[in-house]
Design a protein around this motif. Sequence first.
Motif, mmCIF file in Angstrom:
data_model
loop_
_atom_site.group_PDB
_atom_site.id
_atom_site.type_symbol
_atom_site.label_atom_id
_atom_site.label_comp_id
_atom_site.label_asym_id
_atom_site.label_seq_id
_atom_site.Cartn_x
_atom_site.Cartn_y
_atom_site.Cartn_z
ATOM 1 N N GLY A 85 12.043 5.412 -36.409
ATOM 2 C CA GLY A 85 12.120 4.932 -34.765
ATOM 3 C C GLY A 85 11.244 5.618 -33.860
ATOM 4 N N VAL A 86 10.458 6.404 -34.229
ATOM 5 C CA VAL A 86 9.487 6.828 -33.376
ATOM 6 C C VAL A 86 8.717 5.898 -32.531
ATOM 7 N N THR A 87 8.580 5.870 -31.227
ATOM 8 C CA THR A 87 7.987 4.841 -30.473
ATOM 9 C C THR A 87 6.543 4.672 -30.499
ATOM 10 N N GLY A 88 6.145 6.189 -30.134
ATOM 11 C CA GLY A 88 4.790 6.385 -30.152
ATOM 12 C C GLY A 88 4.148 7.799 -30.302
ATOM 13 N N ALA A 89 2.914 7.852 -30.578
ATOM 14 C CA ALA A 89 2.506 9.120 -31.243
ATOM 15 C C ALA A 89 1.163 9.585 -30.037
ATOM 16 N N ILE A 90 1.163 10.897 -30.016
ATOM 17 C CA ILE A 90 0.043 11.606 -29.420
ATOM 18 C C ILE A 90 -0.543 12.537 -30.245
ATOM 19 N N THR A 91 -1.783 12.296 -30.102
ATOM 20 C CA THR A 91 -2.686 12.939 -31.121
ATOM 21 C C THR A 91 -4.187 13.369 -30.622
ATOM 22 N N THR A 92 -4.908 14.365 -31.083
ATOM 23 C CA THR A 92 -5.968 14.757 -31.012
ATOM 24 C C THR A 92 -7.060 13.943 -32.131
ATOM 25 N N LYS A 93 -6.429 13.578 -33.274
ATOM 26 C CA LYS A 93 -7.132 13.154 -34.347
ATOM 27 C C LYS A 93 -7.207 11.819 -34.450
ATOM 28 N N PRO A 94 -8.569 11.078 -34.360
ATOM 29 C CA PRO A 94 -8.792 9.670 -33.986
ATOM 30 C C PRO A 94 -8.367 8.683 -35.465
ATOM 31 N N GLN A 95 -8.335 9.357 -36.635
ATOM 32 C CA GLN A 95 -7.761 8.616 -37.836
ATOM 33 C C GLN A 95 -6.358 8.333 -37.841
ATOM 34 N N LEU A 96 -5.510 9.314 -36.985
ATOM 35 C CA LEU A 96 -4.218 9.131 -37.001
ATOM 36 C C LEU A 96 -3.915 7.923 -36.010
ATOM 37 N N VAL A 97 -4.861 7.751 -34.907
ATOM 38 C CA VAL A 97 -4.515 6.716 -33.948
ATOM 39 C C VAL A 97 -4.734 5.257 -34.621
ATOM 40 N N LYS A 98 -5.678 5.316 -35.574
ATOM 41 C CA LYS A 98 -5.518 4.134 -36.359
ATOM 42 C C LYS A 98 -4.438 3.899 -37.196
ATOM 43 N N PHE A 99 -3.881 4.854 -37.919
ATOM 44 C CA PHE A 99 -2.758 4.703 -38.932
ATOM 45 C C PHE A 99 -1.326 4.411 -37.840
ATOM 46 N N ALA A 100 -1.262 4.937 -36.841
ATOM 47 C CA ALA A 100 -0.014 4.582 -35.837
ATOM 48 C C ALA A 100 -0.290 3.335 -35.526
ATOM 49 N N ARG A 101 -1.368 2.728 -34.955
ATOM 50 C CA ARG A 101 -1.483 1.362 -34.495
ATOM 51 C C ARG A 101 -1.119 0.511 -35.665
ATOM 52 N N GLU A 102 -1.484 0.628 -36.575
ATOM 53 C CA GLU A 102 -1.359 -0.313 -38.018
ATOM 54 C C GLU A 102 0.339 -0.259 -38.217
#
Length: 189
Positions: A85-102
């Motif tokens: 149930g985590v709504t969103g993510a904040i990160t400095t790591k671009p590869q995690l942006v992709k995984f979270a969007r997926e």
Amino acid sequence: MEQKNICDKLFSEGAIVPAVRTVDDFKFALNIKSSSIILLFGDIIILPSIIQEAKKHNKRILVHLDLLGGIGKDRSGIRYLARIGVTGAITTKPQLVKFAREEGMIVIQRLFVMDSEALKSGINLLRNCRPDAVEILPASVPKSIIEELVKETNLPILAGGLMHTMEDIELAIQNGVHAVSTSKRELWK
């Protein structure tokens, strides 16, 4: 959904978003007007109960992935966060942006804007990883830099770091950021 609308879902324009560092901060933030809380602490053990408590108070949780313990910084770790149930993510790591969007999470890329070269490489990073928004640090970045980021990326800007007074927050908002995150309780009004 348009990115500005996504950010409005998390925090209204001009909002002050609590960024909590402790369980006590989290409990305090539950009674603040903001619809979202940014977690700058936590681990796999306490996160489910934090999310459950946040839901009781109609709060959305954004987790700073780089500061979360016990969860792999990989696709499986992100999938787990989305499922609990985590709504969103904040990160400095671009590869995690992709995984979270997926996984259908709202993603904010954190960007340290220290100089012109950091700005240039940050814009390239944002174009490639395509987050829903960007959080710039420090929040005291000049208006011209915020304008350039918006022009070049068309992303909503959240600002964080080094916010000590309401005047600091007001200046950041006047400079064009969508919202401000801060860990100072006295500024969460």
